[in-house]
Enzyme design. Sequence first.
Site, PDB file in Angstrom:
ATOM      1  N   ASP A  71      94.940  33.234  36.768  1.00  0.00           N
ATOM      2  CA  ASP A  71      95.812  33.350  37.935  1.00  0.00           C
ATOM      3  C   ASP A  71      95.019  33.774  39.163  1.00  0.00           C
ATOM      4  OD1 ASP A  71      95.578  35.874  36.547  1.00  0.00           O
ATOM      5  OD2 ASP A  71      97.087  36.695  37.900  1.00  0.00           O
ATOM      6  N   ASP A 103      87.026  34.485  41.842  1.00  0.00           N
ATOM      7  CA  ASP A 103      87.954  35.418  41.185  1.00  0.00           C
ATOM      8  C   ASP A 103      89.066  34.660  40.478  1.00  0.00           C
ATOM      9  OD1 ASP A 103      89.165  37.728  40.343  1.00  0.00           O
ATOM     10  OD2 ASP A 103      89.895  38.314  42.324  1.00  0.00           O
ATOM     11  N   GLU A 137      96.938  38.769  35.896  1.00  0.00           N
ATOM     12  CA  GLU A 137      96.063  39.901  36.200  1.00  0.00           C
ATOM     13  C   GLU A 137      96.220  40.319  37.646  1.00  0.00           C
ATOM     14  OE1 GLU A 137      92.489  42.107  37.519  1.00  0.00           O
ATOM     15  OE2 GLU A 137      93.239  40.212  38.273  1.00  0.00           O
TER      16      GLU A 137
END
Length: 381
Positions: A71, A103, A137
């Site tokens: 995510d 990320d 997350e």
Amino acid sequence: MYINYLKDLISFKSVTPKSDGAIEYINDLLKQHGFKTEIKIFGDSKSEQVTNLYAVFGSNEPNICFVGHVDVVLEGNHELWHNASPFKVSQQDGKIYGRGAVDMKGAIACFLAASLDFIKNNTDFKGSISFLLTSDEEGKAKHGTKEMLQYIYDQGYKINFAIVGEPTCEKEIGDAIKIGRRGSVNFKLNIEGLSGHVAYPHKANNPLPCLIIILNELTNIKLDEGTEFFQRSNLEVTNIEVSNNTSNVIPASTEASFNIRFNNLHSAETLAKQVEEIIKQHCKEYKVDYKLEYSSSAESFIQNPSDKIKEFAKVVEHTLKIKPEFSTSGGTSDARFVKNYCPLVEFGLLSETAHKINEYTKISDLQKLYDVYYNFLMEIL
């Protein structure tokens, strides 16, 4: 192959807590290469449903697990991105642009490539390689890694060492390995006074002077001096609200929010007690009522560098010719859940462009990360 994997992963609009097919893509890829895989969906309602994956190759110890998340945060204004699309890869000047590039889809792509190449080149290695991935997350982190870890342990799996692929490096790949994280606690303070006309302050009780005094003291308090691995704990005011749009009315109430990022000298509970003592003292002096609420998403933690952590650091140093620093800087991560099960390192790409418009990673950095992951598997398995 890591470039192709990354391009594919970026194309999924997996804004937290949605997978948008990213986890299913990884599941299919790993299954094709002999991994035993299981997708689990956790969540109380459809809007909160989170997709999780556990995939493992081998059944012997040690089990080296890559822990990560597919995510990403919201992409922002599309017009400011290369190609006007954060989910359509733009490759320019040796860089790959796209939401999640650092990320943390880049790290996932590198460990995918490293593990599959390792399995291909080493048919009789002694341990196991696994992936634990989630689509939650960046959000609440309620039904993701935390719940999936409990599930796989209930199924009899055990992880001996984990690599969490967060973007941990500061200036160059290899300069930092995270072995702990600061804790985080959020506060909401409401102070109730008595409204009235500004011309008759003696008939009212303005809550704002009390709030100003409290916030001034809280923001100037020295919580600690830091430790060997942690910087000083810090308090930041994040919001102040006064429901009063009239210039000649003393407000009845005011509210402030603030956050403390803290090291292992504190807990959320001890900080809450310290904060409330200050609030109570000033509210008594100003004769106002208050309500203080707090919630913590993570306590601080630090690991003593185990043999495997030291081995990982040696691999980084030998591979990249740079000595990594053990660090605890940055925000919270799913490492706070993993540390309850096994020793771990957090090691990934540069953190500089994470969550930003035109998030990108250098292709040369992907190669370095791939090399570290591959060499560590060679060393440990």
